[in-house]
Design a protein around this motif. Structure first.
Motif, PDB file in Angstrom:
ATOM      1  N   UNK A 296       0.811  -1.091  -0.070  1.00 34.36           N
ATOM      2  CA  UNK A 296       0.034  -0.013   0.161  1.00 34.36           C
ATOM      3  C   UNK A 296       0.866   1.235   0.013  1.00 34.36           C
ATOM      4  N   UNK A 297       1.776   1.241   0.873  1.00 35.62           N
ATOM      5  CA  UNK A 297       2.807   2.419   0.941  1.00 35.62           C
ATOM      6  C   UNK A 297       3.580   2.634  -0.356  1.00 35.62           C
ATOM      7  N   UNK A 298       4.069   1.465  -1.042  1.00 40.00           N
ATOM      8  CA  UNK A 298       4.981   1.434  -2.033  1.00 40.00           C
ATOM      9  C   UNK A 298       3.903   1.629  -3.287  1.00 40.00           C
ATOM     10  N   UNK A 299       2.853   1.486  -3.694  1.00 43.06           N
ATOM     11  CA  UNK A 299       2.045   1.717  -4.640  1.00 43.06           C
ATOM     12  C   UNK A 299       1.129   2.760  -4.625  1.00 43.06           C
ATOM     13  N   UNK A 300       0.980   3.412  -3.283  1.00 39.06           N
ATOM     14  CA  UNK A 300       0.084   4.422  -3.109  1.00 39.06           C
ATOM     15  C   UNK A 300      -1.322   4.367  -3.196  1.00 39.06           C
ATOM     16  N   UNK A 301      -1.850   2.990  -3.064  1.00 42.15           N
ATOM     17  CA  UNK A 301      -3.278   2.674  -3.157  1.00 42.15           C
ATOM     18  C   UNK A 301      -3.669   1.290  -2.632  1.00 42.15           C
ATOM     19  N   UNK A 302      -4.659   1.166  -2.010  1.00 44.02           N
ATOM     20  CA  UNK A 302      -5.214  -0.006  -1.637  1.00 44.02           C
ATOM     21  C   UNK A 302      -5.566  -0.974  -2.641  1.00 44.02           C
ATOM     22  N   UNK A 303      -6.345  -0.600  -3.526  1.00 45.73           N
ATOM     23  CA  UNK A 303      -6.624  -1.341  -4.492  1.00 45.73           C
ATOM     24  C   UNK A 303      -5.411  -2.054  -5.179  1.00 45.73           C
ATOM     25  N   UNK A 304      -4.680  -1.226  -5.456  1.00 47.76           N
ATOM     26  CA  UNK A 304      -3.220  -1.576  -6.287  1.00 47.76           C
ATOM     27  C   UNK A 304      -2.595  -2.823  -5.462  1.00 47.76           C
ATOM     28  N   UNK A 305      -2.613  -2.318  -4.147  1.00 51.09           N
ATOM     29  CA  UNK A 305      -1.906  -3.208  -3.114  1.00 51.09           C
ATOM     30  C   UNK A 305      -2.379  -4.473  -3.059  1.00 51.09           C
ATOM     31  N   UNK A 306      -3.905  -4.526  -3.416  1.00 54.23           N
ATOM     32  CA  UNK A 306      -4.590  -5.909  -3.247  1.00 54.23           C
ATOM     33  C   UNK A 306      -4.351  -6.675  -4.268  1.00 54.23           C
ATOM     34  N   UNK A 307      -3.901  -6.157  -5.369  1.00 57.03           N
ATOM     35  CA  UNK A 307      -3.841  -7.033  -6.672  1.00 57.03           C
ATOM     36  C   UNK A 307      -2.640  -8.220  -6.650  1.00 57.03           C
ATOM     37  N   UNK A 308      -1.657  -7.753  -6.045  1.00 56.98           N
ATOM     38  CA  UNK A 308      -0.357  -8.518  -5.914  1.00 56.98           C
ATOM     39  C   UNK A 308      -0.595  -9.830  -4.954  1.00 56.98           C
ATOM     40  N   UNK A 309      -1.310  -9.467  -3.970  1.00 49.52           N
ATOM     41  CA  UNK A 309      -1.885 -10.438  -2.861  1.00 49.52           C
ATOM     42  C   UNK A 309      -2.893 -11.519  -3.615  1.00 49.52           C
ATOM     43  N   UNK A 310      -3.952 -10.965  -4.356  1.00 50.12           N
ATOM     44  CA  UNK A 310      -4.714 -11.673  -5.057  1.00 50.12           C
ATOM     45  C   UNK A 310      -3.927 -12.697  -6.023  1.00 50.12           C
ATOM     46  N   UNK A 311      -3.182 -12.055  -6.832  1.00 52.80           N
ATOM     47  CA  UNK A 311      -2.732 -12.947  -7.991  1.00 52.80           C
ATOM     48  C   UNK A 311      -1.914 -14.031  -7.264  1.00 52.80           C
ATOM     49  N   UNK A 312      -0.860 -13.501  -6.321  1.00 54.34           N
ATOM     50  CA  UNK A 312      -0.108 -14.473  -5.603  1.00 54.34           C
ATOM     51  C   UNK A 312      -0.659 -15.515  -5.135  1.00 54.34           C
ATOM     52  N   UNK A 313      -1.816 -15.252  -4.294  1.00 50.62           N
ATOM     53  CA  UNK A 313      -2.458 -16.300  -3.690  1.00 50.62           C
ATOM     54  C   UNK A 313      -2.849 -17.526  -4.519  1.00 50.62           C
ATOM     55  N   UNK A 314      -3.557 -16.702  -5.533  1.00 47.97           N
ATOM     56  CA  UNK A 314      -4.020 -17.785  -6.642  1.00 47.97           C
ATOM     57  C   UNK A 314      -2.984 -18.553  -7.183  1.00 47.97           C
TER      58      UNK A 314
END
Length: 738
Positions: A189-207
């Motif tokens: 979230x800090x690196x990308x400056x966005x909660x939504x953008x921060x959630x995408x790496x987690x979502x794709x990594x978990x899949x």
């Protein structure tokens, strides 16, 4: 490569619904196979061909009862009483008769008849021997046995279970590991400056991790796999999955900061450049883990292939599923316009300042950094390899408590009992007894032997077994020396026509450690040569690969030194909840070398590729270093913090092997990213100058040109001419920005 990934990403974006549906379908299919056709994971680390394993194979063939797994019931009388009192003895006899009825049990020893009562009569043990070998004893049988001993607890006695069949299963997914994922989300979230953008790496990594782990479970139905292999696959797959997605998304949002860049063009370019670096870096991790096969050790080969498989899936997710998901979000991934003066500060300004600081006196920085890393590596001089005994299990576990009770009642060496196996088939019958007696007398006379059991022959009399109890603990160096002295008697036995073997859990751990120690130099050599070749292809340079390989060796040395300092020398035991000091896990150095090599090359590729990209456009070597660090520092630092958080979460796993792996990888990544890549690399590049990018002409012609910097990509298309129809859906996407 960049041109192909560019076209590939545009194809993925335009067919994003089909791509996402395909990945979901793949998850469902692999999940179904993994859930229904999975096998049983092993808890033992064995190597075919070592002496301890040869002895086990001999016992299995000629003396099956001696090869069976054992659950040792350890009993301690209530304070002020003894286990030999009539009341206590009656309860114990009833429990042992019930234990004999457990399915698969072939023998139950009686403490009073076998001398299994301590001198003060407060502690006793009974060995419950199964027909199957230790790894094959079912959980149901062990649970039934655990229930059978409850009357002993009801009578006020302490009861703990140990023995070869009680090795606990390796598990992951506890609260500590989840904390690592939460920290990773905050960093994103800090690196990308966005909660939504921060959630995408987690979502794709978990899949991706789910597909990889479920696939690993499916494969375990066909090959023997340790529980540590699945945990390693989870650990590495989650870390690299998040990092790879971060690299692509960060590049995408950086490009979208230009209002003239269309989001589809940006996805394609991010996949071609950052995605190209992901492919190359991921390939190094896959090759490094797969290279564990060169050790010739089956369990390590399977462990490496399981990790390599999850990393391969993480790469595929980053260049296929991720572009499709970014296409769904479209214009909403464009960062908001900065308004304040502070927000308008040039992106990467702190990275630029750091690069200029490091390169101001590069020789001093290099010298200080190298000396510091060598100091961290110093404890590795005392490195001893082994496998954790039950003393290393959590203090609350029954295995650890049984270890303590046996040490208290029978001495520290009792938990290190060695099994001497003598194959007397080719010794004349009239000489067998004399040969075995002479061997037993020699063992009894050894300075580190506390006791030797009477010799026990099999039915045909051609195999004889004796138990040898050392005075030292399983993890002591004196016990290793004793095993070697016992095996030094083999020529004398061979002269009589027989064959001598030493086996048991302790001997097996020693043999595995010796085998892995012998394989380590070869593996490091393969890895270093691999690094030189891959980086020479990536950067069209000779000096950059040499510098990267030396930095990698410094990182491995520092990490091994820290592991010895903590787990072997006993520092920080309370903080890290280490139950007992002992040798470093025997396969940790090889595993650390393979994994850290791949991850170190990740950061090397992402950092130096930006320098190379700038140098290709400006031919300014000094400026390329500063601008390369400036543009990549934020994402490399974030990626390293994510790796440290994910690996660090496993430090608090109860399994001592997982704990050691998590610590060494977390420490190694931290050192490699922040000291080697972010500090020593810019300093070394500053000293090398333009020479860093030189390569002999004959070698340049020989190596393939992969173009991971995207130098041959077409000019960027402006947003107005984006190659897509202006549908109502597109207009809705444009209306909202993250």
């Amino acid at each position: 490569m960049a041109s192909r990934l560019y076209a590939w990403a545009r194809w993925m974006v335009r067919r994003r619904r089909w791509v996402i549906a395909t990945w979901i379908l793949l998850l469902a299919v692999v999940g179904g196979l993994g859930a229904t056709l999975h096998g049983k994971t092993s808890t033992e680390f064995t190597i075919p061909g070592v002496e301890a394993q040869e002895a086990q194979d001999l016992l299995k063939a000629k003396f099956p009862p001696a090869a069976g797994g054992v659950v040792r019931i350890v009993v301690a009388a209530p304070e002020g009483r003894t286990v030999t009192e009539p009341g206590q003895q009656q309860v114990l006899d009833r429990v042992l008769r019930k234990a004999a009825d457990v399915e698969g049990v072939v023998d139950v020893s009686r403490p009073a008849e076998n001398g299994a009562v301590s001198g003060d009569r407060t502690i006793a043990y009974s060995d419950v021997r199964f027909e199957d070998e230790a790894p094959e004893v079912t959980e149901e049988a062990k649970e039934e046995l655990a229930a059978a001993v409850e009357p002993l607890r009801d009578a006020g006695m302490q009861v703990e279970l140990g023995g070869s069949a009680m090795l606990p299963q390796t598990e992951a997914g506890g609260p500590a590991e989840l904390v690592g994922v939460v920290i990773a989300f905050v960093v994103l979230a800090v690196a990308l400056g966005s909660i939504v953008a921060a959630g995408l790496p987690l979502l794709t990594a978990l899949l991706g991790v789910a597909v990889g782990l479920l696939g690993t479970m499916f494969v375990s139905g066909f090959v023997e796999m340790t529980g540590t292999a699945t945990v390693l696959a989870l650990m590495i797959g989650l870390a690299v999955g998040i990092d790879y997605a971060l690299f692509v998304i960060s590049r995408h949002r950086e490009q979208l900061a230009d209002p003239d860049t269309s989001w589809e063009e940006s996805i394609a370019r991010a996949t071609a450049t950052a995605g190209g670096a992901v492919v190359f870096a991921g390939a190094t991790v896959v090759i490094a883990l797969a290279a564990l096969a060169v050790t010739g050790i089956p369990f390590l080969t399977i462990m490496g292939l399981a990790g390599a498989g999850t990393v391969l899936i993480a790469v595929l997710v980053a260049i296929s599923l991720l572009p499709a998901v970014l296409g769904v979000f479209g214009e909403r991934m464009r960062p908001r316009r900065r308004k304040s003066a502070r927000e308008n500060r040039a992106a990467g300004s702190w990275g630029l300042a750091w690069a200029r600081t490091v390169t101001r006196a590069p020789a001093v920085v290099l010298l200080a950094g190298v000396l510091g890393l060598l100091a961290l590596a110093l404890p590795a001089r005392d490195l001893r390899l082994g496998l954790p005994s039950y003393a290393a299990q959590p203090e609350a576990s029954t295995q650890h408590k049984s270890y303590d009770l046996l040490s208290e009642g029978f001495g520290p060496g009792f938990n290190a009992t060695l099994v001497t196996v003598v194959d007397t088939e080719h010794i004349p019958q009239d000489r067998r007894e004399g040969a075995v007696t002479r061997l037993r007398d020699t063992l009894v006379a050894d300075r580190n032997v506390a006791a030797v059991s009477p010799s026990v022959p099999n039915r045909s009399g051609d195999v004889v077994v004796m138990a040898v109890v050392p005075k030292s603990s399983p993890d002591a160096e004196a016990t290793t020396d004793l095993v070697h002295r016992m095996r030094d008697q083999a020529p004398e036995v061979a002269a009589a026509g027989g064959a001598l073997y030493v086996t048991g859990q302790t001997a097996m751990a020693i043999d595995v450690a010796d085998k892995l120690g012998d394989a380590l130099p070869l593996f490091i050599g393969v890895i270093v040569l691999l690094a030189l070749l891959l980086l020479a292809i990536a950067f069209r340079s000779v000096l950059v690969p040499l510098k990267a390989a030396l930095g990698f060796l410094l990182s491995v040395g520092a990490s091994l030194g820290a592991s010895v300092w903590v787990f072997q020398q006993g520092h920080l035991n309370g903080l890290l909840d280490v139950s007992a000091v002992g040798p470093v896990t025997s396969f940790l150095p090889i595993l650390l070398t393979g994994v850290l090599f791949g991850l170190a090359m990740d950061y090397e590729v992402f950092l130096v590729s930006r320098m190379r990209e700038d140098y290709e456009h400006t031919k300014d070597a000094a400026g390329a270093i500063a601008r390369g660090v400036s543009s990549s520092a934020r994402v490399v630092v974030a990626a390293a913090l994510i790796m440290v958080a994910v690996f660090g979460g496993f430090v608090f796993n109860d399994d001592p092997i997982v704990k050691a792996i998590g610590f060494s990888l977390a420490f190694g990544v931290f050192i490699d990213a922040f000291v080697v890549r972010m500090t020593l690399v810019p300093a070394a590049m500053a000293l090398l100058g333009r020479r860093a990018w030189s390569m002999p002409g004959w070698l340049d012609r020989l190596l393939p040109d992969v173009d991971i910097e995207g130098a041959r990509l077409p000019a960027a298309a402006p947003a107005a001419s984006a190659d897509r129809p202006a549908t109502e859906e597109n207009r809705r996407e444009t209306a909202t920005r993250v």
